[in-house]
Write a protein that holds these residues in place. Structure first.
Motif, mmCIF file in Angstrom:
data_model
loop_
_atom_site.group_PDB
_atom_site.id
_atom_site.type_symbol
_atom_site.label_atom_id
_atom_site.label_comp_id
_atom_site.label_asym_id
_atom_site.label_seq_id
_atom_site.Cartn_x
_atom_site.Cartn_y
_atom_site.Cartn_z
ATOM 1 N N ILE A 169 0.843 -1.201 0.000
ATOM 2 C CA ILE A 169 0.000 0.000 0.000
ATOM 3 C C ILE A 169 0.876 1.248 0.000
ATOM 4 C CG2 ILE A 169 -1.704 1.324 1.324
ATOM 5 C CD1 ILE A 169 -2.835 -1.440 2.227
ATOM 6 N N SER A 170 1.883 1.274 0.865
ATOM 7 C CA SER A 170 2.792 2.419 0.899
ATOM 8 C C SER A 170 3.623 2.490 -0.385
ATOM 9 C CB SER A 170 3.703 2.347 2.124
ATOM 10 O OG SER A 170 2.928 2.462 3.308
ATOM 11 N N MET A 171 3.973 1.336 -0.948
ATOM 12 C CA MET A 171 4.686 1.319 -2.233
ATOM 13 C C MET A 171 3.865 2.032 -3.301
ATOM 14 S SD MET A 171 6.163 -2.582 -2.645
ATOM 15 C CE MET A 171 5.858 -2.483 -4.393
ATOM 16 N N LYS A 172 2.583 1.692 -3.393
ATOM 17 C CA LYS A 172 1.698 2.308 -4.396
ATOM 18 C C LYS A 172 1.556 3.812 -4.155
ATOM 19 C CE LYS A 172 -0.901 -1.900 -5.225
ATOM 20 N NZ LYS A 172 -2.132 -2.637 -4.946
ATOM 21 N N LEU A 173 1.505 4.198 -2.892
ATOM 22 C CA LEU A 173 1.426 5.617 -2.553
ATOM 23 C C LEU A 173 2.652 6.357 -3.094
ATOM 24 C CD1 LEU A 173 0.115 8.016 -1.097
ATOM 25 C CD2 LEU A 173 1.205 7.212 1.017
ATOM 26 N N PHE A 174 3.831 5.798 -2.872
ATOM 27 C CA PHE A 174 5.041 6.428 -3.398
ATOM 28 C C PHE A 174 5.030 6.462 -4.922
ATOM 29 C CE2 PHE A 174 6.975 5.839 0.859
ATOM 30 C CZ PHE A 174 7.479 7.121 1.017
ATOM 31 N N GLU A 175 4.561 5.404 -5.554
ATOM 32 C CA GLU A 175 4.496 5.383 -7.025
ATOM 33 C C GLU A 175 3.618 6.516 -7.545
ATOM 34 O OE1 GLU A 175 3.135 1.456 -8.036
ATOM 35 O OE2 GLU A 175 4.991 0.528 -7.328
ATOM 36 N N THR A 176 2.459 6.691 -6.946
ATOM 37 C CA THR A 176 1.527 7.746 -7.352
ATOM 38 C C THR A 176 2.157 9.125 -7.187
ATOM 39 O OG1 THR A 176 -0.388 6.389 -6.782
ATOM 40 C CG2 THR A 176 -0.730 8.786 -6.852
ATOM 41 N N ILE A 177 2.769 9.343 -6.045
ATOM 42 C CA ILE A 177 3.335 10.664 -5.756
ATOM 43 C C ILE A 177 4.578 10.918 -6.605
ATOM 44 C CG2 ILE A 177 4.389 12.082 -3.940
ATOM 45 C CD1 ILE A 177 2.263 10.896 -2.028
ATOM 46 N N ILE A 178 5.378 9.900 -6.865
ATOM 47 C CA ILE A 178 6.549 10.065 -7.738
ATOM 48 C C ILE A 178 6.106 10.564 -9.107
ATOM 49 C CG2 ILE A 178 8.334 8.822 -9.028
ATOM 50 C CD1 ILE A 178 8.691 7.072 -6.447
ATOM 51 N N ASP A 179 5.026 10.017 -9.629
ATOM 52 C CA ASP A 179 4.521 10.467 -10.937
ATOM 53 C C ASP A 179 4.198 11.955 -10.920
ATOM 54 O OD1 ASP A 179 4.746 7.896 -11.957
ATOM 55 O OD2 ASP A 179 2.594 7.440 -11.764
ATOM 56 N N GLU A 180 3.579 12.440 -9.858
ATOM 57 C CA GLU A 180 3.229 13.856 -9.759
ATOM 58 C C GLU A 180 4.462 14.724 -9.532
ATOM 59 O OE1 GLU A 180 -0.097 14.680 -7.209
ATOM 60 O OE2 GLU A 180 -1.305 13.102 -8.122
#
Length: 183
Positions: free
Chosen positions: A119-130
């Motif tokens: 879950i935290s991995m996906k959060l970082f992925e989303t924010i890295i894109d932004e």
């Protein structure tokens, strides 16, 4: 072998580091927003403000995840705000800040992966894109300022800094009277 509590603590540590980086970015970008607006570079000021709002959302996303893990989100800034930057320096500074953030978040993503927190991995992925979108903007403006010298800034001088938010209060909107000019 690390315990569940040890793994969770490592994830919370990187989430809080990321949150403190976001809090610093919010303060940095809002400081720049006001400075750019005062220097009459409204279009740049407006876009920096919108990026600060993105960073506010990121800080809250990290805080929400930290609270889901039964921990306390930090309120500390990762670094002091650089005040009084000249427009020629601000966008280079911001591009570097975003580039470093992306690198750190990729490392934090790996910590989450190594500790079994998808879950935290996906959060970082989303924010890295932004953050990449932010980097691209700051880097492009930096390049325009460097390559076009004063012509680019002269083109932007005097542009409005409004970000689309309606600033009319309740009385002006619903009070039955006609809003005053400049309200």
């Amino acid at each position: 072998m690390a315990t569940k509590e040890d793994r969770r603590a490592k994830v919370i540590e990187v989430l809080n580091k990321a949150r403190s980086m976001e809090l610093m970015a919010i303060h940095q970008y809002m400081n720049q927003h006001y400075n750019l607006d005062n220097m009459d570079y409204g279009d740049l000021a407006a876009k920096v403000k919108l990026i600060a709002i993105d960073e506010m959302r990121h800080a809250e996303m990290f805080a929400d995840r930290i609270e889901e893990l039964n921990a306390q989100p930090t309120t500390e800034l990762a670094a002091p705000v650089q005040k009084g930057q000249k427009v020629e320096a601000a966008f280079s500074f911001d591009a570097d800040l975003e580039d470093n953030t992306i690198a750190s978040y990729n490392e934090f993503h790996l910590v989450c992966r190594e500790n079994g927190d998808s879950i935290s991995m996906k959060l970082f992925e989303t924010i890295i894109d932004e953050e990449q979108i932010h980097f691209n903007y700051f880097d492009n403006v930096k390049d325009h300022i460097e390559e076009l010298d004063g012509a680019y800034l002269a083109k932007i001088a005097g542009t409005p800094s409004a970000t689309g938010l309606n600033t009319l209060g309740f009385a002006a909107r619903f009070g039955g009277g006609t809003p005053q000019a400049g309200a």
